[in-house]
Design a protein around this motif. Structure first.
Motif, PDB file in Angstrom:
ATOM      1  N   VAL A   3     -15.507   9.318  -1.254  1.00 44.35           N
ATOM      2  CA  VAL A   3     -15.116   8.431  -2.360  1.00 44.35           C
ATOM      3  C   VAL A   3     -13.632   8.093  -2.364  1.00 44.35           C
ATOM      4  O   VAL A   3     -13.258   6.960  -2.688  1.00 44.35           O
ATOM      5  CB  VAL A   3     -15.535   9.045  -3.712  1.00 44.35           C
ATOM      6  CG1 VAL A   3     -14.794  10.306  -3.998  1.00 44.35           C
ATOM      7  CG2 VAL A   3     -15.380   8.043  -4.838  1.00 44.35           C
ATOM      8  N   ALA A   4     -12.748   9.034  -2.024  1.00 47.35           N
ATOM      9  CA  ALA A   4     -11.312   8.766  -2.132  1.00 47.35           C
ATOM     10  C   ALA A   4     -10.850   7.717  -1.125  1.00 47.35           C
ATOM     11  O   ALA A   4     -10.028   6.851  -1.459  1.00 47.35           O
ATOM     12  CB  ALA A   4     -10.520  10.058  -1.954  1.00 47.35           C
ATOM     13  N   VAL A   5     -11.352   7.788   0.091  1.00 45.73           N
ATOM     14  CA  VAL A   5     -10.931   6.810   1.109  1.00 45.73           C
ATOM     15  C   VAL A   5     -11.364   5.389   0.736  1.00 45.73           C
ATOM     16  O   VAL A   5     -10.550   4.458   0.760  1.00 45.73           O
ATOM     17  CB  VAL A   5     -11.474   7.215   2.494  1.00 45.73           C
ATOM     18  CG1 VAL A   5     -11.188   6.116   3.522  1.00 45.73           C
ATOM     19  CG2 VAL A   5     -10.849   8.532   2.953  1.00 45.73           C
ATOM     20  N   PRO A   6     -12.634   5.167   0.374  1.00 49.25           N
ATOM     21  CA  PRO A   6     -13.011   3.814  -0.057  1.00 49.25           C
ATOM     22  C   PRO A   6     -12.242   3.331  -1.280  1.00 49.25           C
ATOM     23  O   PRO A   6     -11.880   2.150  -1.371  1.00 49.25           O
ATOM     24  CB  PRO A   6     -14.511   3.946  -0.360  1.00 49.25           C
ATOM     25  CG  PRO A   6     -14.961   5.107   0.442  1.00 49.25           C
ATOM     26  CD  PRO A   6     -13.814   6.050   0.440  1.00 49.25           C
ATOM     27  N   LEU A   7     -11.986   4.241  -2.238  1.00 49.58           N
ATOM     28  CA  LEU A   7     -11.238   3.835  -3.424  1.00 49.58           C
ATOM     29  C   LEU A   7      -9.811   3.439  -3.069  1.00 49.58           C
ATOM     30  O   LEU A   7      -9.245   2.523  -3.681  1.00 49.58           O
ATOM     31  CB  LEU A   7     -11.224   4.974  -4.451  1.00 49.58           C
ATOM     32  CG  LEU A   7     -12.542   5.269  -5.161  1.00 49.58           C
ATOM     33  CD1 LEU A   7     -12.367   6.430  -6.126  1.00 49.58           C
ATOM     34  CD2 LEU A   7     -13.055   4.044  -5.894  1.00 49.58           C
ATOM     35  N   ALA A   8      -9.233   4.122  -2.098  1.00 49.09           N
ATOM     36  CA  ALA A   8      -7.876   3.774  -1.665  1.00 49.09           C
ATOM     37  C   ALA A   8      -7.836   2.375  -1.059  1.00 49.09           C
ATOM     38  O   ALA A   8      -6.829   1.663  -1.184  1.00 49.09           O
ATOM     39  CB  ALA A   8      -7.367   4.797  -0.663  1.00 49.09           C
ATOM     40  N   ILE A   9      -8.933   2.001  -0.421  1.00 45.23           N
ATOM     41  CA  ILE A   9      -9.007   0.660   0.166  1.00 45.23           C
ATOM     42  C   ILE A   9      -9.246  -0.395  -0.910  1.00 45.23           C
ATOM     43  O   ILE A   9      -8.653  -1.485  -0.896  1.00 45.23           O
ATOM     44  CB  ILE A   9     -10.124   0.604   1.231  1.00 45.23           C
ATOM     45  CG1 ILE A   9      -9.800   1.555   2.390  1.00 45.23           C
ATOM     46  CG2 ILE A   9     -10.322  -0.824   1.742  1.00 45.23           C
ATOM     47  CD1 ILE A   9     -10.912   1.688   3.400  1.00 45.23           C
ATOM     48  N   LEU A  10     -10.121  -0.052  -1.873  1.00 46.57           N
ATOM     49  CA  LEU A  10     -10.463  -1.005  -2.928  1.00 46.57           C
ATOM     50  C   LEU A  10      -9.375  -1.126  -3.996  1.00 46.57           C
ATOM     51  O   LEU A  10      -9.174  -2.184  -4.570  1.00 46.57           O
ATOM     52  CB  LEU A  10     -11.780  -0.588  -3.592  1.00 46.57           C
ATOM     53  CG  LEU A  10     -13.032  -0.683  -2.726  1.00 46.57           C
ATOM     54  CD1 LEU A  10     -14.214  -0.043  -3.435  1.00 46.57           C
ATOM     55  CD2 LEU A  10     -13.349  -2.135  -2.394  1.00 46.57           C
ATOM     56  N   ARG A  11      -8.682  -0.010  -4.268  1.00 44.25           N
ATOM     57  CA  ARG A  11      -7.660   0.009  -5.318  1.00 44.25           C
ATOM     58  C   ARG A  11      -6.335   0.549  -4.775  1.00 44.25           C
ATOM     59  O   ARG A  11      -5.860   1.612  -5.206  1.00 44.25           O
ATOM     60  CB  ARG A  11      -8.121   0.871  -6.500  1.00 44.25           C
ATOM     61  CG  ARG A  11      -9.432   0.480  -7.121  1.00 44.25           C
ATOM     62  CD  ARG A  11      -9.358  -0.868  -7.806  1.00 44.25           C
ATOM     63  NE  ARG A  11      -8.413  -0.875  -8.896  1.00 44.25           N
ATOM     64  CZ  ARG A  11      -8.718  -0.536 -10.145  1.00 44.25           C
ATOM     65  NH1 ARG A  11      -9.941  -0.124 -10.439  1.00 44.25           N
ATOM     66  NH2 ARG A  11      -7.803  -0.593 -11.093  1.00 44.25           N
ATOM     67  N   PRO A  12      -5.716  -0.148  -3.822  1.00 47.66           N
ATOM     68  CA  PRO A  12      -4.484   0.373  -3.216  1.00 47.66           C
ATOM     69  C   PRO A  12      -3.338   0.524  -4.222  1.00 47.66           C
ATOM     70  O   PRO A  12      -2.451   1.354  -4.029  1.00 47.66           O
ATOM     71  CB  PRO A  12      -4.154  -0.657  -2.137  1.00 47.66           C
ATOM     72  CG  PRO A  12      -4.856  -1.910  -2.575  1.00 47.66           C
ATOM     73  CD  PRO A  12      -6.098  -1.443  -3.248  1.00 47.66           C
TER      74      PRO A  12
END
Length: 229
Positions: A125-134
């Motif tokens: 979850v953290a990696v995708p969120l970092a991409i979606l919400r930089p």
């Protein structure tokens, strides 16, 4: 919130949770102990390879009662769908619920939170969120460091295990992408959940450590459910 999305999410949560009882049973061992190779009730060995780990239903055919896993998985997924809504982040929250539920089941059995599962939760979850919400990466990292520092001090004082510290930091990182209100609610809710349990055990003469992982995960769910838009 559209009912079809909630129904689909709940079905996904229940379906994936159906495969968790055997995983939890085999992984719920001491830190230095190997995974379970057979059922403790009937002594039947688990099949080798993939079939020995992946099984829908109870951990073994001699045991029953996996309805709680289905109910837990469906409920968590439904709450996430209602709280988060039809946004790109939702699929990753739903995926994260799978290792989250598995961690809660293991911690309740043996008071242990395996590092590989905690790491999986972070990556899923953290990696995708970092991409979606930089734009929220800085906030998420600050939240994770703050919780990690605080919980490490608590661990040195004897109040928590290191597994709890690592899981709390990962959950703070995830909640950080939803904002500070989600982080604060998630942290406080975990202690509000476990506090009454600790008092009840103390009053009834039950001493010993309490699994904190389920409360941490439930608190994180509460944080997401009350997140600010």
């Amino acid at each position: 919130m559209a009912p079809p999305l909630v129904i689909i999410a709940a079905a996904f949560g229940a379906a994936t949770a159906a495969f968790l009882p055997r995983l939890a049973y085999r992984l719920a061992v001491g830190f230095a102990d190997p995974t379970r190779l057979s059922c403790a009730n009937c002594a039947r060995p688990f099949p080798q390879g993939f079939p020995g780990w992946v099984r829908a239903g109870a951990a073994c055919s001699c045991s029953g009662g996996y309805a709680s896993a289905l109910l837990g998985g469906g409920t968590v997924a439904a709450v996430l769908a209602i709280a988060v809504g039809p946004v790109p982040e939702l699929p990753f929250y739903l995926l994260a619920a799978v290792p989250g539920l598995l961690l809660a089941m293991i911690d309740r059995r043996c008071l242990r939170l395996p590092d590989p599962l905690v790491g999986t939760l972070a990556v899923v979850v953290a990696v995708p969120l970092a991409i979606l919400r930089p734009e929220r990466i800085g906030l998420a990292l600050v939240a994770a460091v703050a919780v990690l520092t605080t919980y490490t001090l608590l661990a040195f004082l004897g109040g928590l295990g290191l597994g709890d510290v690592k899981l709390a930091a990962v959950l703070a990182l995830i909640l950080g992408f939803a904002g500070w209100p989600a982080v604060v609610v998630g942290v406080l809710a975990a202690h509000l959940i476990n506090g009454p349990i600790a008092v009840f055990r103390l009053l009834t003469g039950r001493r010993g450590p309490i699994a904190f992982g389920p409360a941490l995960l439930a608190g994180a769910l509460a944080g997401l459910a009350l997140q600010q838009p």
